[in-house]
Design a protein around this motif. Structure first.
Motif, PDB file in Angstrom:
ATOM      1  N   VAL A 247       0.908  -1.127   0.106  1.00  0.00           N
ATOM      2  CA  VAL A 247       0.130  -0.278  -0.114  1.00  0.00           C
ATOM      3  C   VAL A 247       0.694   1.156   0.025  1.00  0.00           C
ATOM      4  CG1 VAL A 247      -2.102  -1.239   0.870  1.00  0.00           C
ATOM      5  CG2 VAL A 247      -0.345  -0.240   2.687  1.00  0.00           C
ATOM      6  N   LEU A 248       1.998   1.093  -0.823  1.00  0.00           N
ATOM      7  CA  LEU A 248       2.621   2.573  -0.963  1.00  0.00           C
ATOM      8  C   LEU A 248       1.968   3.748  -1.612  1.00  0.00           C
ATOM      9  CD1 LEU A 248       5.662   3.736  -1.082  1.00  0.00           C
ATOM     10  CD2 LEU A 248       5.718   2.840  -3.425  1.00  0.00           C
ATOM     11  N   PRO A 249       1.984   4.665  -1.123  1.00  0.00           N
ATOM     12  CA  PRO A 249       1.419   6.085  -1.875  1.00  0.00           C
ATOM     13  C   PRO A 249       2.332   6.520  -2.773  1.00  0.00           C
ATOM     14  CG  PRO A 249       2.245   6.646   0.275  1.00  0.00           C
ATOM     15  CD  PRO A 249       2.339   5.016   0.361  1.00  0.00           C
ATOM     16  N   SER A 250       2.482   5.685  -3.856  1.00  0.00           N
ATOM     17  CA  SER A 250       3.722   5.982  -4.655  1.00  0.00           C
ATOM     18  C   SER A 250       4.052   7.501  -5.391  1.00  0.00           C
ATOM     19  CB  SER A 250       3.697   5.266  -6.080  1.00  0.00           C
ATOM     20  OG  SER A 250       2.599   5.287  -6.532  1.00  0.00           O
ATOM     21  N   VAL A 251       2.757   8.135  -5.416  1.00  0.00           N
ATOM     22  CA  VAL A 251       3.054   9.715  -5.747  1.00  0.00           C
ATOM     23  C   VAL A 251       2.219  10.556  -4.799  1.00  0.00           C
ATOM     24  CG1 VAL A 251       3.410   9.000  -8.384  1.00  0.00           C
ATOM     25  CG2 VAL A 251       1.214   9.109  -7.346  1.00  0.00           C
ATOM     26  N   GLY A 252       1.866   9.958  -3.682  1.00  0.00           N
ATOM     27  CA  GLY A 252       1.168  10.930  -2.826  1.00  0.00           C
ATOM     28  C   GLY A 252      -0.279  10.563  -2.647  1.00  0.00           C
ATOM     29  N   ALA A 253      -0.957  11.167  -1.658  1.00  0.00           N
ATOM     30  CA  ALA A 253      -2.529  11.026  -1.376  1.00  0.00           C
ATOM     31  C   ALA A 253      -3.122  12.233  -1.152  1.00  0.00           C
ATOM     32  CB  ALA A 253      -2.437   9.914  -0.361  1.00  0.00           C
ATOM     33  N   ALA A 254      -4.265  12.593  -1.806  1.00  0.00           N
ATOM     34  CA  ALA A 254      -5.135  13.643  -1.635  1.00  0.00           C
ATOM     35  C   ALA A 254      -5.660  13.539  -0.134  1.00  0.00           C
ATOM     36  CB  ALA A 254      -6.121  13.633  -2.725  1.00  0.00           C
ATOM     37  N   ALA A 255      -5.842  12.679   0.592  1.00  0.00           N
ATOM     38  CA  ALA A 255      -6.050  12.593   1.931  1.00  0.00           C
ATOM     39  C   ALA A 255      -5.179  13.400   2.854  1.00  0.00           C
ATOM     40  CB  ALA A 255      -6.368  11.111   2.500  1.00  0.00           C
ATOM     41  N   THR A 256      -3.987  13.582   2.510  1.00  0.00           N
ATOM     42  CA  THR A 256      -3.118  14.399   3.040  1.00  0.00           C
ATOM     43  C   THR A 256      -3.718  15.890   3.154  1.00  0.00           C
ATOM     44  OG1 THR A 256      -1.267  13.067   2.413  1.00  0.00           O
ATOM     45  CG2 THR A 256      -0.626  14.949   3.392  1.00  0.00           C
ATOM     46  N   TYR A 257      -4.024  16.155   2.063  1.00  0.00           N
ATOM     47  CA  TYR A 257      -4.823  17.438   2.026  1.00  0.00           C
ATOM     48  C   TYR A 257      -6.047  17.727   2.834  1.00  0.00           C
ATOM     49  CZ  TYR A 257      -7.456  21.266   0.002  1.00  0.00           C
ATOM     50  OH  TYR A 257      -8.573  22.597   0.069  1.00  0.00           O
ATOM     51  N   THR A 258      -6.856  16.674   2.582  1.00  0.00           N
ATOM     52  CA  THR A 258      -8.354  16.755   3.166  1.00  0.00           C
ATOM     53  C   THR A 258      -8.212  16.698   4.703  1.00  0.00           C
ATOM     54  OG1 THR A 258      -8.695  14.552   2.757  1.00  0.00           O
ATOM     55  CG2 THR A 258      -9.528  15.908   1.232  1.00  0.00           C
ATOM     56  N   ARG A 259      -7.140  15.897   5.114  1.00  0.00           N
ATOM     57  CA  ARG A 259      -7.281  15.720   6.739  1.00  0.00           C
ATOM     58  C   ARG A 259      -6.566  16.737   7.110  1.00  0.00           C
ATOM     59  NH1 ARG A 259      -5.068   9.336   6.346  1.00  0.00           N
ATOM     60  NH2 ARG A 259      -7.199   8.482   5.591  1.00  0.00           N
ATOM     61  N   MET A 260      -5.759  17.845   6.424  1.00  0.00           N
ATOM     62  CA  MET A 260      -5.260  18.980   7.139  1.00  0.00           C
ATOM     63  C   MET A 260      -6.387  20.103   6.994  1.00  0.00           C
ATOM     64  SD  MET A 260      -1.239  19.096   5.833  1.00  0.00           S
ATOM     65  CE  MET A 260      -0.944  20.696   6.729  1.00  0.00           C
ATOM     66  N   VAL A 500      -6.128   4.293  -5.768  1.00  0.00           N
ATOM     67  CA  VAL A 500      -5.681   3.308  -6.762  1.00  0.00           C
ATOM     68  C   VAL A 500      -4.668   4.091  -7.707  1.00  0.00           C
ATOM     69  CG1 VAL A 500      -6.267   2.025  -8.870  1.00  0.00           C
ATOM     70  CG2 VAL A 500      -7.962   1.825  -6.734  1.00  0.00           C
ATOM     71  N   ILE A 501      -4.920   5.323  -7.987  1.00  0.00           N
ATOM     72  CA  ILE A 501      -3.916   6.041  -9.094  1.00  0.00           C
ATOM     73  C   ILE A 501      -2.479   6.212  -8.366  1.00  0.00           C
ATOM     74  CG2 ILE A 501      -5.785   7.225 -10.147  1.00  0.00           C
ATOM     75  CD1 ILE A 501      -4.757   9.618  -8.718  1.00  0.00           C
ATOM     76  N   SER A 502      -2.427   6.049  -7.234  1.00  0.00           N
ATOM     77  CA  SER A 502      -1.035   6.304  -6.271  1.00  0.00           C
ATOM     78  C   SER A 502      -0.728   4.869  -5.822  1.00  0.00           C
ATOM     79  CB  SER A 502      -1.283   7.315  -5.256  1.00  0.00           C
ATOM     80  OG  SER A 502       0.111   7.436  -4.706  1.00  0.00           O
ATOM     81  N   GLY A 503      -1.558   3.912  -5.805  1.00  0.00           N
ATOM     82  CA  GLY A 503      -1.287   2.490  -5.080  1.00  0.00           C
ATOM     83  C   GLY A 503      -0.682   1.663  -6.400  1.00  0.00           C
ATOM     84  N   VAL A 504      -1.168   2.034  -7.404  1.00  0.00           N
ATOM     85  CA  VAL A 504      -0.756   1.303  -8.710  1.00  0.00           C
ATOM     86  C   VAL A 504       0.624   1.918  -9.207  1.00  0.00           C
ATOM     87  CG1 VAL A 504      -1.247   0.878 -11.352  1.00  0.00           C
ATOM     88  CG2 VAL A 504      -3.230   0.606  -9.360  1.00  0.00           C
ATOM     89  N   ILE A 505       1.780   0.982  -9.248  1.00  0.00           N
ATOM     90  CA  ILE A 505       2.819   1.519  -9.683  1.00  0.00           C
ATOM     91  C   ILE A 505       3.121   0.996 -11.193  1.00  0.00           C
ATOM     92  CG2 ILE A 505       5.262   1.393  -9.217  1.00  0.00           C
ATOM     93  CD1 ILE A 505       4.880   0.780  -6.532  1.00  0.00           C
ATOM     94  N   ALA A 506       3.812   1.703 -12.023  1.00  0.00           N
ATOM     95  CA  ALA A 506       3.616   1.303 -13.354  1.00  0.00           C
ATOM     96  C   ALA A 506       4.350   0.039 -13.640  1.00  0.00           C
ATOM     97  CB  ALA A 506       4.362   2.662 -14.173  1.00  0.00           C
ATOM     98  N   ASP A 507       3.836  -0.616 -14.723  1.00  0.00           N
ATOM     99  CA  ASP A 507       4.570  -1.912 -14.804  1.00  0.00           C
ATOM    100  C   ASP A 507       5.990  -1.945 -15.202  1.00  0.00           C
ATOM    101  OD1 ASP A 507       1.885  -2.823 -14.872  1.00  0.00           O
ATOM    102  OD2 ASP A 507       1.936  -3.209 -16.916  1.00  0.00           O
ATOM    103  N   LYS A 508       6.452  -1.124 -15.745  1.00  0.00           N
ATOM    104  CA  LYS A 508       7.933  -0.808 -16.189  1.00  0.00           C
ATOM    105  C   LYS A 508       8.904  -0.814 -14.923  1.00  0.00           C
ATOM    106  CE  LYS A 508       7.982   4.122 -16.586  1.00  0.00           C
ATOM    107  NZ  LYS A 508       8.339   5.257 -17.518  1.00  0.00           N
TER     108      LYS A 508
END
Length: 554
Positions: A247-260, A500-508
């Motif tokens: 469950v890596l936030p590979s490119v971050g998470a919008a929840a960081t904004y909303t929780r602040m 999902v958009i941050s959890g999914v790390i690119a195939d490459k």
């Protein structure tokens, strides 16, 4: 937040345990009314805390031995401190005689007490059991994985584990170490701590006469950012056989904004969720007091790779503005003149009660410094960089038809929706734009923000006159105030924190990736996550056979 923390002290006999997650109730003190923004800013300061290694963990003691010890000491709520200490010493002696401890050192010495027992205790115990005591059993955990298909969505290799791949378990030992880190401080600093820890582990086993060249890293959430920085920025790549990210936030998470902006959400609207919100941060004031001084927390903000337009402002007329357009750091994170900015400046320092302007400006400069020197630089340094032998699983509710389960609803986008708002005269929150010093009405530190608006003639004239209630005949007037924006609840798919958009790390970047119906904090409690991780470790361990420094002479 799965590492135990304590207040720094020069006296080893003193300890101020701050954040120790041994059980579901371990942090209950942070839910008390006195655990407000002031206390959080003072106590949860990255410069004043360090890792606490005294957390609970699963000891390995045979059931019969443990029962015999319990019968002998009969520890209960009425036991004295001396009786409890004697029991603990006896338990320590029992553990020290364990073959695992003689080979690898005690579990406390291997860092197990540094991390949250609630989140990882059972997983660490299961993993060590599978890789040591049970590894050669014909009916063991590892053997059961042979031929099993876990339905990965991407793989560059044969997905199923083969019998031949278990051979490496016969030839080598696999001690399980854990490392806690200060999740308030920069993940770059934690990566440097990881480098030192790996060096000390390697030296420990070499001093015992073992071959120990590289390690396999298993990460959870933010820990994956630490591992990536160590591997790809600090040059630790050469010390790692492979990495498993959970469950890596590979490119971050919008929840960081909303929780602040509103505090921690309670998607299930239950008692457990309520207690969690009280512990992690009830509102913008409590979250900002901690996060705005903590590089580690801010490094979880959406990076440019997350994409543009994840923050949407929809006014009462249906007009929509989306941000960031080009740069999240200047447009959202350090923005000062918009009500939807990441940080309401006066919340930076709840200790500045008199609103001292100089203190106010210094606090803002310090916050900007964190964003540009620690957040932007860190995110840029690790952008698109992963160890070449990386495995990953992420959270996904794959069973939904028209709506994601509440436990998996995740904030992929942050949406503010505006409505025309009416309230009693002289009692409604003052629009933030009307307050001096860029302040925010104290009643609006959660999901609502009220702003001034241009009202039509009919709207300006609109009012309702009524009584104040039974026994109160004073007239009270309700009028249209302006526009109230409400931060919408999470609705997208993910693990409740990482979309999902941050959890999914690119195939490459990956050898294998698996979507799992797991929630963020307890991800490694799920048997399927444990299976994927163990299988990945065995797959990665095949690299040992190609390492000349680990080969045995014929």
């Amino acid at each position: 937040m799965g590492s135990n923390l304590k207040t720094k002290t020069d006296n080893p006999d003193e300890t101020d345990e701050l954040w120790r997650l041994d059980s579901a109730l371990s942090l209950i003190n942070w839910s008390y009314p006195n655990s407000d923004a002031r206390k959080r800013k003072l106590k949860l300061d990255p410069d004043l805390v360090e890792v606490d290694s005294d957390g609970l963990f699963y000891p390995y003691v045979g059931v019969s031995q443990l029962n015999a010890l319990s019968d002998q000491y009969k520890i209960d709520d009425n036991s004295t401190a001396e009786e409890i200490e004697a029991y603990q010493e006896a338990l320590a002696r029992l553990m020290a005689d364990d073959p695992e401890a003689k080979l690898f050192g005690g579990r406390k010495e291997r860092g197990w007490g540094e991390v949250a027992r609630l989140s990882y205790g059972e997983f660490l115990d299961t993993l060590q059991h599978a890789l040591h005591r049970d590894k050669l059993s014909p009916s063991g955990i590892c053997q059961q994985l042979v031929g099993e298909i876990l339905k990965v969505e991407h793989s560059r290799q044969n997905e199923a584990l083969e019998n031949a791949e278990l051979k490496v378990l016969e030839q080598y030992l696999f001690p399980v170490h854990a490392m806690g880190y200060c999740w308030l401080g920069s993940n770059a600093d934690s990566a440097n701590a990881l480098a030192k820890r790996i060096e000390s582990i390697q030296a420990f086993y070499r001093d015992k006469g073992f071959k120990c060249h590289k390690v396999i890293l298993v990460t959870h959430s933010m820990g994956g950012l630490v591992a990536r920085y160590y591997s790809e920025v600090l040059g630790g790549n050469a010390q790692i056989y492979g990495v498993v990210h959970g469950v890596l936030p590979s490119v971050g998470a919008a929840a960081t904004y909303t929780r602040m902006k509103r505090g921690t959400e309670n998607p299930l609207s239950d008692i457990a969720g309520y207690v969690t919100t009280q512990i992690l941060g009830r509102d913008a004031a409590e979250m900002t007091a901690v996060c705005a001084q903590s590089p580690g927390a801010l490094q979880l903000l959406p990076a440019p790779e997350y994409g543009m337009g994840w923050l949407n402002i929809i006014d009462r007329h249906g007009n929509k503005e989306s941000y960031p357009k080009v740069d999240p750091y200047s447009e959202i994170y350090t923005c000062k003149d918009k009500w939807w900015r990441l940080v309401d400046p006066h919340l930076l320092n709840p200790l500045n009660e008199r609103g001292n302007k100089w203190v106010f400006e210094q606090n803002w400069k310090g916050f900007e410094n964190i964003i540009y020197r620690h957040v932007k630089k860190f995110q840029s340094d690790i952008s698109g960089k992963y160890h070449p032998n990386t495995y990953s699983f992420y959270g996904l509710d794959d069973s939904f038809v028209s709506k994601v389960e509440a436990s998996h609803t995740t904030q992929q986008t942050a949406i503010w929706k505006g409505t025309l708002w009416m309230a009693e005269e002289n009692t409604y929150p003052v629009p933030s734009s009307a307050l001096p010093g860029e302040q925010l009405d104290k009643r609006e530190v959660m999901q609502h923000r009220t702003i001034s608006d241009v009202l039509s003639a009919n709207e300006r004239d609109y009012q309702i006159v009524g009584t104040g209630g039974p026994g109160d005949y004073r007239q009270r007037t309700s009028v249209y105030v302006g526009q109230r924006f409400t931060l919408q609840d999470a609705a997208e798919n993910g693990d409740g924190t990482v979309p999902v958009i941050s959890g999914v790390i690119a195939d490459k970047h990956l050898v294998s990736r698996l979507p799992l119906k797991v929630e963020h904090e307890p991800a490694y409690k799920k048997p399927i996550a444990q299976k994927f991780t163990l299988r990945a470790i065995i797959k990665i361990a095949q690299e040992v056979n190609n390492d000349p420094l680990m080969a045995f002479k014929a």
